[in-house]
Enzyme design. Structure first.
Site, mmCIF file in Angstrom:
data_model
loop_
_atom_site.group_PDB
_atom_site.id
_atom_site.type_symbol
_atom_site.label_atom_id
_atom_site.label_comp_id
_atom_site.label_asym_id
_atom_site.label_seq_id
_atom_site.Cartn_x
_atom_site.Cartn_y
_atom_site.Cartn_z
ATOM 1 N N PRO A 293 15.946 9.441 2.291
ATOM 2 C CA PRO A 293 16.418 8.558 3.361
ATOM 3 C C PRO A 293 17.810 8.954 3.838
ATOM 4 O O PRO A 293 18.678 9.279 3.031
ATOM 5 C CB PRO A 293 16.469 7.184 2.673
ATOM 6 N N ARG A 295 19.132 7.845 7.653
ATOM 7 C CA ARG A 295 19.481 6.751 8.565
ATOM 8 C C ARG A 295 19.546 5.398 7.846
ATOM 9 O O ARG A 295 20.501 4.640 8.022
ATOM 10 C CB ARG A 295 18.416 6.684 9.664
ATOM 11 N N CYS A 363 32.879 12.837 31.653
ATOM 12 C CA CYS A 363 32.630 13.185 33.042
ATOM 13 C C CYS A 363 31.172 13.593 33.197
ATOM 14 O O CYS A 363 30.843 14.771 33.305
ATOM 15 C CB CYS A 363 33.568 14.316 33.435
HETATM 16 N N1 LLP Z 1 14.613 14.913 5.369
HETATM 17 C C1 LLP Z 1 14.485 15.844 6.319
HETATM 18 C C2 LLP Z 1 13.908 17.128 5.982
HETATM 19 C C3 LLP Z 1 14.906 15.574 7.629
HETATM 20 O O1 LLP Z 1 14.747 16.499 8.554
HETATM 21 C C4 LLP Z 1 15.480 14.322 7.936
HETATM 22 C C5 LLP Z 1 15.950 14.019 9.275
HETATM 23 C C6 LLP Z 1 15.619 13.380 6.895
HETATM 24 C C7 LLP Z 1 15.163 13.714 5.624
HETATM 25 C C8 LLP Z 1 16.238 12.036 7.106
HETATM 26 O O2 LLP Z 1 15.539 11.248 7.994
HETATM 27 P P1 LLP Z 1 16.028 9.736 8.224
HETATM 28 O O3 LLP Z 1 15.773 8.973 6.962
HETATM 29 O O4 LLP Z 1 17.487 9.787 8.557
HETATM 30 O O5 LLP Z 1 15.218 9.263 9.368
HETATM 31 N N2 LLP Z 1 19.457 12.773 15.142
HETATM 32 C C9 LLP Z 1 18.254 11.958 15.163
HETATM 33 C C10 LLP Z 1 17.555 11.982 13.824
HETATM 34 C C11 LLP Z 1 17.201 13.374 13.388
HETATM 35 C C12 LLP Z 1 16.577 13.390 12.026
HETATM 36 C C13 LLP Z 1 16.483 14.764 11.520
HETATM 37 N N3 LLP Z 1 15.931 14.877 10.214
HETATM 38 C C14 LLP Z 1 18.635 10.543 15.574
HETATM 39 O O6 LLP Z 1 19.795 10.296 15.853
HETATM 40 O O7 LLP Z 1 17.757 9.673 15.664
#
Ligand code: LLP
Length: 434
Positions: A293, A295, A363
């Site tokens: 996890p 986010r 901008c």
């Molecule tokens: N593991 C891997 C291999 C990943 O690629 C990611 C996220 C995670 C774990 C974590 O996922 P989470 O639990 O955070 O959803 N910038 C985008 C999110 C990109 C996520 C990329 N990989 C946003 O702001 O929504």
């Protein structure tokens, strides 16, 4: 008063508070824009995952904090103290983790195009596990490992072919993806067989990640089932027993009232059940499981406070409320059309009577933070807090328009401290050469 973040409240002065500290006071003390994070909320989230791993999978696993969501030395310290490992995706993240004293063996290294230098840095520093993406990488790892006399622990990024319901840019489980090798096409098995011919790589596991900001349990359960079947296939075709199963991250959080997140521990509960059942059914040993996890550990612990400057009311068209930050500190609207909620820290409970668009100062017309949100009447000089910005905001910030990045202040038991300093104009030109 209900906010989208549990760590917010309204204090005796009628001001918005986070983790017991007054947001207005913090804005005065540290200036705006300002990222504020509640340390206790982050730790609570870490514990929910760590405890779930103990409760539902007898502790036979490790939760890795996906540090791309928010990476700085202090965050690695929190993850370590809460018993988590970390997922990293670049030399810079590994370097930051090591600089914070994070133990190398609990660092996992991902990426679809790891450079030679990054791999060398990781291998030299005995990083716990490299998540192999492709066969070129296998060759590079083998060569570097040989040179340094190391045996590298590795798992494979595979694509299970599960379609999770989320934004296209943050979907990763399908065949058409730059990440990993697909099970369905046979590429994943080929990659494993190829790696098995290398003497400096120790194959321990398989990994997948189906996407981000997902609100359902079923895609994770389906994925776990597919991964167990793949483990069975690997065993029967190569004799290799997969010991570690990494099921990625992607658990959804509440940005606005529309989002209905599932309690985070439910994800671990659900996949644990599937893994145990399927392992037994297939006569496989229960693998050590990892979850990643990002986010959900930090998003709901953070907000960003801005000061309102220009307020432009274009009759019958739109009311623009312009703040002293924007896409440079939060590019998620311009990238994904992400939605956020906002509150006025000095009048958190005031009636929302006017529809406005909160725009930044860059901008660029698309430099918007929130489009069409009902807010109390806003005037120049007001503070405005955008909520649930703890993930993928600071970590995705830029110096676009040569705007210095805001600082990050961590709040705990009403006390605050800076964990990332505000950038200065001097920082902005520090690499420029005349
Ligand atoms: N593991 C891997 C291999 C990943 O690629 C990611 C996220 C995670 C774990 C974590 O996922 P989470 O639990 O955070 O959803 N910038 C985008 C999110 C990109 C996520 C990329 N990989 C946003 O702001 O929504």
């Amino acid at each position: 008063m209900d906010f989208v973040m549990d760590c917010l409240g309204v204090n005796e002065n009628g001001n918005l508070s986070i983790g017991g500290a007054d947001v207005t006071e913090l804005a005065k003390q540290y200036g705006t824009p300002l990222y504020i994070m509640d340390e206790e909320e982050i730790r609570r989230n870490c514990r929910i995952y760590a405890d779930a791993m103990k409760k539902y999978y007898d502790g036979n696993g490790l939760v890795l904090y996906a540090s791309k969501a928010f990476s700085c030395k202090y965050m690695y310290k929190i993850a370590l103290e809460e018993g988590l490992g970390v997922d990293t995706v670049s030399g810079g993240e590994i370097y930051t983790a090591l600089s914070a004293g994070f133990p190398a063996e609990k660092i996992y290294f991902h990426g679809n195009n790891k450079t030679w230098d990054e791999l060398e840095f990781a291998i030299k520093n005995d990083i716990g596990c490299i998540v192999i993406d492709n066969s070129d990488e296998v060759d590079r790892i083998e060569e570097i490992a040989e040179e340094y006399g190391k045996k590298v622990k590795a798992m494979f990024r595979v694509s299970p072919g599960v379609d999770a319901h989320t934004h296209d840019f943050i979907k990763t489980g399908q065949i058409d993806s730059k990440f990993g090798a697909a099970i369905e096409t046979g590429d994943a098995l080929k990659l494993i067989k190829y790696t098995a011919t290398k003497k400096n790589i120790n194959i321990v596991g398989i990994h997948c990640h189906i996407g981000s900001q997902i609100f359902e349990l079923s895609p994770f359960c389906e994925t776990a089932e597919i991964m167990l079947s793949f483990m069975e296939k690997i065993k029967s075709e190569t004799g290799i027993e997969i010991k570690e199963l990494n099921l990625g991250g992607g658990f959804g959080i509440k940005y606005t009232e529309k989002d209905k997140p599932i309690d985070f521990d439910k994800f671990i509960e659900a996949v644990s059940k599937v893994v145990k059942e399927k392992a037994e059914e297939k006569g496989l040993e229960c693998p050590f499981i990892l979850m990643e996890p990002g986010r959900s550990v930090v998003a709901s612990a953070g907000l960003t406070v801005y000061e309102v400057g220009t307020v432009k009311r274009i009759e019958n068209v739109r009311n623009y409320v312009c703040v002293d930050g924007g896409m440079c500190d939060n590019p998620r609207f311009i990238l994904y059309g992400a939605e956020y909620d906002a509150v006025l820290p000095e009048r958190p409970t005031a009636k929302r009577c006017e529809k406005v668009t909160v725009a930044g100062k860059c901008c660029e017309s698309g430099d918007v933070l929130i489009e069409d949100i009902m807010m109390p009447e806003i005037k120049k000089g007001d503070l405005l807090a955008v909520l649930a910005t703890g993930a993928y905001n600071y970590s995705m910030s830029s110096n676009y328009n040569r705007i210095p990045r805001p600082p990050v202040v961590m709040v705990k038991d009403g006390e605050s401290k800076i964990v990332i300093k505000r950038e200065t104009y001097e920082d902005i030109i520090k690499n420029d050469i005349l």
